[in-house]
Design a protein around this motif. Sequence first.
Motif, short mmCIF file in Angstrom:
data_model
loop_
_atom_site.label_atom_id
_atom_site.label_comp_id
_atom_site.label_asym_id
_atom_site.label_seq_id
_atom_site.Cartn_x
_atom_site.Cartn_y
_atom_site.Cartn_z
N VAL A 1 -12.67 -0.93 -7.16
CA VAL A 1 -12.89 -0.81 -8.61
C VAL A 1 -12.04 0.33 -9.19
O VAL A 1 -11.39 0.19 -10.21
CB VAL A 1 -14.39 -0.59 -8.92
CG1 VAL A 1 -14.59 -0.27 -10.39
CG2 VAL A 1 -15.19 -1.84 -8.55
N LYS A 2 -12.01 1.45 -8.49
CA LYS A 2 -11.19 2.59 -8.92
C LYS A 2 -9.70 2.21 -8.90
O LYS A 2 -8.93 2.60 -9.77
CB LYS A 2 -11.43 3.80 -8.03
CG LYS A 2 -12.85 4.34 -8.09
CD LYS A 2 -12.99 5.41 -9.16
CE LYS A 2 -14.41 5.56 -9.65
NZ LYS A 2 -15.37 5.89 -8.61
N ALA A 3 -9.33 1.47 -7.87
CA ALA A 3 -7.92 1.07 -7.74
C ALA A 3 -7.52 0.14 -8.89
O ALA A 3 -6.39 0.20 -9.38
CB ALA A 3 -7.68 0.39 -6.39
N ILE A 4 -8.46 -0.69 -9.33
CA ILE A 4 -8.19 -1.56 -10.48
C ILE A 4 -8.08 -0.72 -11.74
O ILE A 4 -7.16 -0.86 -12.54
CB ILE A 4 -9.31 -2.61 -10.64
CG1 ILE A 4 -9.31 -3.60 -9.48
CG2 ILE A 4 -9.16 -3.36 -11.97
CD1 ILE A 4 -10.56 -4.46 -9.39
N LYS B 1 1.38 -8.16 12.76
CA LYS B 1 2.03 -7.35 11.72
C LYS B 1 1.34 -7.51 10.38
O LYS B 1 1.15 -6.54 9.64
CB LYS B 1 3.51 -7.73 11.62
CG LYS B 1 4.29 -7.12 12.76
CD LYS B 1 5.78 -7.12 12.51
CE LYS B 1 6.48 -6.38 13.64
NZ LYS B 1 7.58 -7.15 14.23
N ILE B 2 0.97 -8.74 10.05
CA ILE B 2 0.28 -8.95 8.77
C ILE B 2 -1.05 -8.21 8.79
O ILE B 2 -1.41 -7.53 7.81
CB ILE B 2 0.06 -10.47 8.52
CG1 ILE B 2 1.41 -11.15 8.26
CG2 ILE B 2 -0.90 -10.70 7.34
CD1 ILE B 2 1.36 -12.66 8.22
N GLU B 3 -1.74 -8.29 9.90
CA GLU B 3 -3.02 -7.60 10.02
C GLU B 3 -2.84 -6.09 9.82
O GLU B 3 -3.59 -5.46 9.06
CB GLU B 3 -3.64 -7.89 11.40
CG GLU B 3 -5.01 -7.31 11.57
CD GLU B 3 -5.51 -7.41 13.01
OE1 GLU B 3 -4.69 -7.64 13.92
OE2 GLU B 3 -6.72 -7.24 13.22
N ALA B 4 -1.84 -5.54 10.49
CA ALA B 4 -1.63 -4.09 10.41
C ALA B 4 -1.26 -3.65 8.99
O ALA B 4 -1.76 -2.65 8.47
CB ALA B 4 -0.53 -3.68 11.39
N GLN B 5 -0.39 -4.43 8.34
CA GLN B 5 0.03 -4.04 6.99
C GLN B 5 -1.11 -4.20 5.99
O GLN B 5 -1.24 -3.41 5.06
CB GLN B 5 1.24 -4.88 6.55
CG GLN B 5 2.49 -4.51 7.34
CD GLN B 5 3.76 -5.13 6.74
OE1 GLN B 5 3.73 -5.71 5.67
NE2 GLN B 5 4.85 -4.99 7.44
N ALA B 6 -1.90 -5.24 6.17
CA ALA B 6 -3.04 -5.44 5.26
C ALA B 6 -4.04 -4.30 5.43
O ALA B 6 -4.58 -3.77 4.45
CB ALA B 6 -3.70 -6.78 5.53
N LEU B 7 -4.24 -3.89 6.66
CA LEU B 7 -5.17 -2.79 6.92
C LEU B 7 -4.66 -1.50 6.28
O LEU B 7 -5.45 -0.71 5.74
CB LEU B 7 -5.38 -2.62 8.43
CG LEU B 7 -6.39 -1.55 8.83
CD1 LEU B 7 -7.78 -1.87 8.25
CD2 LEU B 7 -6.49 -1.42 10.35
N ALA B 8 -3.35 -1.30 6.31
CA ALA B 8 -2.78 -0.10 5.68
C ALA B 8 -3.08 -0.10 4.18
O ALA B 8 -3.43 0.93 3.59
CB ALA B 8 -1.27 -0.06 5.93
N TYR B 9 -2.97 -1.26 3.54
CA TYR B 9 -3.31 -1.38 2.11
C TYR B 9 -4.79 -1.07 1.88
O TYR B 9 -5.15 -0.38 0.94
CB TYR B 9 -3.04 -2.81 1.63
CG TYR B 9 -1.77 -2.99 0.86
CD1 TYR B 9 -1.53 -2.27 -0.33
CD2 TYR B 9 -0.80 -3.90 1.28
CE1 TYR B 9 -0.35 -2.47 -1.04
CE2 TYR B 9 0.38 -4.09 0.56
CZ TYR B 9 0.60 -3.37 -0.60
OH TYR B 9 1.74 -3.56 -1.31
N ILE B 10 -5.62 -1.61 2.75
CA ILE B 10 -7.07 -1.39 2.59
C ILE B 10 -7.38 0.10 2.70
O ILE B 10 -8.18 0.64 1.93
CB ILE B 10 -7.85 -2.22 3.63
CG1 ILE B 10 -7.77 -3.71 3.24
CG2 ILE B 10 -9.31 -1.76 3.74
CD1 ILE B 10 -8.33 -4.66 4.27
N LYS B 11 -6.71 0.78 3.61
CA LYS B 11 -6.92 2.23 3.74
C LYS B 11 -6.45 2.97 2.50
O LYS B 11 -7.08 3.93 2.04
CB LYS B 11 -6.21 2.74 4.99
CG LYS B 11 -6.95 2.32 6.25
CD LYS B 11 -6.40 2.97 7.50
CE LYS B 11 -7.29 2.64 8.70
NZ LYS B 11 -6.52 2.57 9.94
N LYS B 12 -5.36 2.51 1.95
CA LYS B 12 -4.84 3.12 0.71
C LYS B 12 -5.88 2.96 -0.41
O LYS B 12 -6.12 3.89 -1.19
CB LYS B 12 -3.50 2.46 0.36
CG LYS B 12 -2.99 2.74 -1.04
CD LYS B 12 -2.16 4.01 -1.10
CE LYS B 12 -1.86 4.35 -2.56
NZ LYS B 12 -1.33 5.63 -2.81
#
Lengths: 555, 322, 131
Positions: A434-437, A415-426
């Motif tokens: 850099v843009k996200a910052i 679950k942690i892996e899946a949720q972290a990947l969702a953030y990375i995709k976002k």
Amino acid sequence: MTCSERKQAFQQRQQQWQELVDKACARFPERRENFATTSGIEMKRLFTPEDVEQVDYTEDIGFPGIYPFTRGVQPTMYRARFWTMRQYAGFGSAEETNKRYKYLLENGQTGLSVAFDLPTQIGYDSDFELSEGEVGKVGVAIDTLADMEMLFDGISLDKVSTSMTINSPAAVLLAMYVAVAEKQGVAPAQLRGTIQNDVLKEYFARGTYIFPPSPSMKIITDIFAFCKDTLPNWNTISISGYHIREAGSTAVQEVAFTLADGLAYVDAAIKTGLDVDVFAKRLSFFFNVHNPFLEEVAKFRAARRLWAWLMKERFGAKKPASMMMRFHTQTAGCSLTAQQPDNNVIRVTIQALAAVLGGTNSLHTNSRDEALCLPTEDSVRIALRTQQVIAHESGVADSVDPLAGSYLIESLTSKIEAQALAYIKKIDDLGGVVKAIEAGYIQNEIGDSAYAYQKAVEAKEQIIVGVNKFTIEEAPPENLLTVKAEMEQKQRQKLAQVKESRDNEAVNKALQQLKVVAEDGGNLMIPILAAVKLYASLGEVCGVLRQVFGEYQEQ
Amino acid sequence: MTAIIEGMLNGNVRSLAKAITIVENDRPGKKELLKAIFPRTGNAYLIGITGPPGAGKSTLTDKLIALLRQQGKTVGIIAVDPSSPFSGGAILGDRIRMQQHALDDGVFIRSMATRSHLGGLAKTTVDVIHLLDAAGKDVIIVETVGVGQDEVDIVKIAHTTVVVMVPGLGDAVQIAKAGVLEIADVFAVNKADREGAAKLVNELRAMLDMSTGDWKPDIFSTVARDDVGIADLLAGIYQHREYVHGKGLDQVKFKSNVRQELCTYLMDGIIELANSYPDFEQLVDNIYQKEITPLEGAEKLFKKMGVKNNWLTTGGDDAEKN
Amino acid sequence: MAKRIKVLVGKPGLDGHDRGARVVARALRDAGMEVIYTGIRQTPEQIVATAIQEDVDAVGLSCLSGAHNNLFPKVVNLLREKGAEDILVFGGGIIPDGDIAGLKEAGIKEIFRPGSSTDETIKFITDQVNQ
């Protein structure tokens, strides 16, 4: 029994249990309606094989030392060698810190970890206006090579591995380290250690940035390129989630934002023409370990698996070493309480155990008094002893990844892996980290979590022992370590003396040369190394770079 | 009060700051204060900067300040941020990007929350502009998030309005729908190093080519973060200023602004008076029950006030124009 | 209607740990206050100039680096120099017990340490400003 018979038996037994649960809950309601981790992942009443049905043992969990490295990066892990016990230390002057290092080495510590003061971390000399009051406070003050020589006096740099928490001016401090080694007769190729060199997280979690992102990334890739040939055993970056967590993120956010930073560095290095299978093995990571024990163990395993997958799928890495996530862990500074500080020893023990069960490669355990001041010698020794007890007495290091296969741990890992990947995709969708910052996205996500946590503490939904429950009247603590006010003055005098005794004409020439290279876009490591050898100060070197690159403005 | 007035007219920062608080919080003495300073107003050049959140308005403002200061101009800045609709509080963080000017005597920055101002935020902002103007600021920049009517009203007060756009937040058609084309005198396409910037500029240009107004807004590409394109943008603002001066529009604008202010006060007064009638709520209920129309309700109240309201009885056409 | 309280939250010095400052800023906003957030790496001079221009009722300073003994009193002194001693100054961060008396003597009205609640801070500001 056939497969379907087994399933039937399982369901029957499960039904039976559910009835018991209903009865029990009617008589004794559970403590909370919903149990969840810091990342909002549900902590079910009971995890069963049903929760890991999607997990394939060979592909997803596998074997230590083999992709996807869920169970660890080495085939035998701690059965061969324990994790490196590395206590982060530094305060006051180079002399005082040098004494502390020798104390730690004598007590069985196996690696050094340098804490620098804020002026050093932001590329200012001790005599700079803004340095007032900050010199030697959160780490050791380093102005010139002379301080660095003192810092490692009597410590053979070919015998220790040294980690330096330095980011924006990492190139300068690394150059000083190489110069000290040369004076000791140690070749750069023999040096082992790590520089943090992770500027991205400074923009949203830690605040010791100097330059804007683009020249910062350039300096980082310069270091990668320089070390590839000159310091082949040096970890050129320590991509850090530690400070992201300290800034208030959840465990999932810690993994996600750290890995997103990592992707940006790999991207940048590949764009400058470096081969992923040449530099990726020198990338290392740095995580926090907080109190929620089970989620933390799963976090480390998830991070390793996700990174391996990203390196393989996104960047086409071929060598296993390029996909291995090696990391250092530090127990959570933000979990320490100023109230009843001895309780912190227990917190640190739980956290350290989670890091070991999560397969950390090195570990710093915080000292109990760090919510009050800099750690005293006694406190540091207890912190180190905590690691030694876990290593030698608990037995958890005797079998690799002992919690693997736990329904809960494997389910949380996925679950942690899946949720972290969702953030990375976002973050990908926002145009990269850099843009996200720049859009304030990451800062806001962390800020929301930090605020939610604070509110939970104030509403006593989150209990902190000794703070919002089980409080007592306490006398003010005694025997705190403080940095003497004269230290700052002495450090300035020392700098003045160095500036007087060095060859100033040569220094100016070297700085001029650095400026030319900076403007032309050449590799900065070479002119920086030349300048620091002549005792050019950190502030002078960074000053030249500030002129050329400008300074970052907080968003 | 005298001390505050004298202080602010003599360049005392604390007095000016206190004067703004009096105006912002409708404190006693506001009338006296505004009367005392009013003769000294009408000299500053007003620049409105608006655009969507995240467009980089504050960074752009920061760089404009730096340039204006190099040219020897004193600058006043009003940075407006929304209040929380839940608590009424606000985090005013715009000036975080302007702190390099904190110690410059020639720069005065004031953050304002939108609050739920009776009579609109615009009124308070105009009063604050008067104060900065009377305190001798050569240029006054009002920075707002372009979302609501209030913000558009503020922008209308400005001599030159800069609309800041960024690529990636929608195409020019959406922008046109948002109504910013009408208020912009100058466009800044900020973060112009991003993908889609050239396309946005082209779309805007095509759209402006169709406009028939006397003044055709120019478009400037900027990267405020890196201080790129700011000088051109300011030159564009000056060009519009020349146009405004040449046509005498600044005086026209000043007059229309004071007319608007007068009307705002009148409206406030009328509404307050109406509210003071004991049967006001009853009237609202009557309208709510559909017994009478809102227009008839207003007529009743005007009658009570003794106001001859020809425009009302002629119907809504004229009223809408107001 | 109660007066709308305006507070500056700032981080003097080089310390970049702004979690506490940001959490406090949000909490004050949610308590109906208007918060000027100045960000990190501010000099006492910048903080004071900002406090005066914004005409705030209170200034909250946060420092975790140990430089509080230099930085906090400097803010109070500068406010005094500028005739703005009526602006309430409070602080927070990692501040040893032994330093608190000295800071209070220097004019910092209250120090909030790790573990203190935002409600305490809100109550303190509200009480002091409405006095």
